[in-house]
Design an enzyme around this catalytic site. Structure first.
Site, mmCIF file in Angstrom:
data_model
loop_
_atom_site.group_PDB
_atom_site.id
_atom_site.type_symbol
_atom_site.label_atom_id
_atom_site.label_comp_id
_atom_site.label_asym_id
_atom_site.label_seq_id
_atom_site.Cartn_x
_atom_site.Cartn_y
_atom_site.Cartn_z
ATOM 1 N N ASP A 122 -43.461 58.631 5.474
ATOM 2 C CA ASP A 122 -42.093 58.793 5.970
ATOM 3 C C ASP A 122 -42.109 58.581 7.477
ATOM 4 O O ASP A 122 -42.388 59.490 8.248
ATOM 5 C CB ASP A 122 -41.567 60.179 5.613
ATOM 6 C CG ASP A 122 -40.067 60.307 5.830
ATOM 7 O OD1 ASP A 122 -39.449 59.340 6.309
ATOM 8 O OD2 ASP A 122 -39.519 61.374 5.511
ATOM 9 N N ALA A 123 -41.836 57.343 7.896
ATOM 10 C CA ALA A 123 -41.903 56.988 9.308
ATOM 11 C C ALA A 123 -40.590 56.410 9.831
ATOM 12 O O ALA A 123 -40.387 56.351 11.037
ATOM 13 C CB ALA A 123 -43.029 55.972 9.543
ATOM 14 N N LYS A 124 -39.724 55.950 8.936
ATOM 15 C CA LYS A 124 -38.398 55.399 9.291
ATOM 16 C C LYS A 124 -38.501 54.358 10.397
ATOM 17 O O LYS A 124 -37.736 54.364 11.352
ATOM 18 C CB LYS A 124 -37.439 56.526 9.671
ATOM 19 C CG LYS A 124 -37.212 57.531 8.533
ATOM 20 C CD LYS A 124 -36.246 58.621 8.927
ATOM 21 C CE LYS A 124 -36.035 59.600 7.785
ATOM 22 N NZ LYS A 124 -37.227 60.432 7.501
ATOM 23 N N ARG A 125 -39.423 53.434 10.236
ATOM 24 C CA ARG A 125 -39.609 52.383 11.223
ATOM 25 C C ARG A 125 -38.477 51.360 11.144
ATOM 26 O O ARG A 125 -37.852 51.180 10.101
ATOM 27 C CB ARG A 125 -40.942 51.680 11.014
ATOM 28 C CG ARG A 125 -42.177 52.564 11.131
ATOM 29 C CD ARG A 125 -42.255 53.274 12.460
ATOM 30 N NE ARG A 125 -43.564 53.894 12.689
ATOM 31 C CZ ARG A 125 -43.770 54.882 13.523
ATOM 32 N NH1 ARG A 125 -42.758 55.407 14.197
ATOM 33 N NH2 ARG A 125 -44.973 55.380 13.697
ATOM 34 N N THR B 12 -41.011 54.463 4.666
ATOM 35 C CA THR B 12 -39.556 54.495 4.852
ATOM 36 C C THR B 12 -39.195 53.663 6.075
ATOM 37 O O THR B 12 -39.905 53.648 7.079
ATOM 38 C CB THR B 12 -39.029 55.929 5.012
ATOM 39 O OG1 THR B 12 -39.667 56.549 6.137
ATOM 40 C CG2 THR B 12 -39.281 56.743 3.751
#
Length: 271
Positions: free
Chosen positions: A94-97, A121
């Site tokens: 879960d890094a939302k790059r 993510t």
């Protein structure tokens, strides 16, 4: 085996739609970890080993590791442990790059090669070229934000664009244009069950990662009924704090296992 294949196999073999979120906060750890320099890894390892039989996926949140000295090394070791001890359970970083192409290439290397995650993510805001380096790893999963679980989700995600909310355009674009290799999924918050139903109608059988159950107040029954696919799968329903901190005492791992089992069973009642 691709991430999507691994996930579908896990839905069946574990009879579970539960994703166990790994958001380690040392301030909430049991006393046994006080002054333990390896606490991040050891605590999460114990939670993983205790809950693996109930999980369709694990989702470590990178910020909870990167905020601490040595935390990224602990995250690498943790994912390696999951891959070695529980190889059937996929790992979603879960890094939302989401950044321009050349930077995105480095973030993709970080997620898939440095950390060895099965999926990551991503924020789709900057468009297809920012997603392309991740999509190129077509055996790995790309899990794009669509309608998130936080109250501020409505600020932009529900703005009308050509007569339809922006989140619906995101869902249609990713399902119809970006998913050519079948490795895409979407993040949809349990706190917005009606929007979840709409998104399921748009994307067909695409997997959906569902935050917002537990501490954020999402309803299990509404989430499953609005988000499941025809075969009763299609969802990765995440719980983090409710499992990680089910007990602050010596029995923390057993308590986490019990919380995971109870939530898995609650989800299954509505499938």
């Amino acid at each position: 085996m691709t991430f999507i294949e691994q996930l579908r196999n896990r839905w069946q073999s574990a009879d579970s739609l539960l994703c166990v979120g790994l958001d380690p906060d040392p301030a909430k750890f049991p006393d046994a970890f006080v002054d333990d320099e390896d606490a991040l890894f050891l605590f999460c390892r114990d939670i993983v080993d205790a809950t693996a039989e109930y999980a369709c996926a694990f989702k470590p949140q990178i910020a909870y590791f990167a905020a601490h000295n040595g935390g990224e090394s602990a995250l690498q070791r943790l994912i390696a442990h999951i891959n070695g001890a529980h190889p059937d359970v996929p790992v979603i970083l879960d890094a939302k790059r989401g950044d321009i192409g050349s930077t995105a290439e480095q973030y993709a290397v970080e997620a898939f090669e440095r950390f060895g995650a099965d999926a990551v993510t991503l924020n789709p805001y900057m468009g297809r070229d920012s997603a392309a380096p991740f999509l190129a790893y077509n055996d790995r999963g790309c899990v794009f934000l669509c309608h998130t679980s936080n109250p501020g989700a409505r600020d932009f995600q529900e703005l009308l664009v050509d007569g339809a909310p922006l989140y619906q355009h995101v869902a249609r674009t990713i399902a119809g244009e970006w998913n050519t290799d079948g490795n895409c999924a979407l993040v949809v918050g349990a706190t917005f069950p009606e929007e979840l139903k709409v998104i399921r109608g748009i994307v067909g059988d695409m997997p959906l990662l569902i935050p917002g159950i537990g501490a954020q107040g999402g309803d299990v029954e509404a989430t499953v009924r609005n988000g499941r696919t025809a075969d009763g799968t299609g969802l990765m329903i995440n719980s983090s704090r409710g499992i990680l901190y089910a007990s602050g005492g010596a029995g923390y791992a057993d308590a986490a296992a019990e919380a995971a089992r109870e939530l898995r069973d609650a989800i299954n009642r509505y499938r």
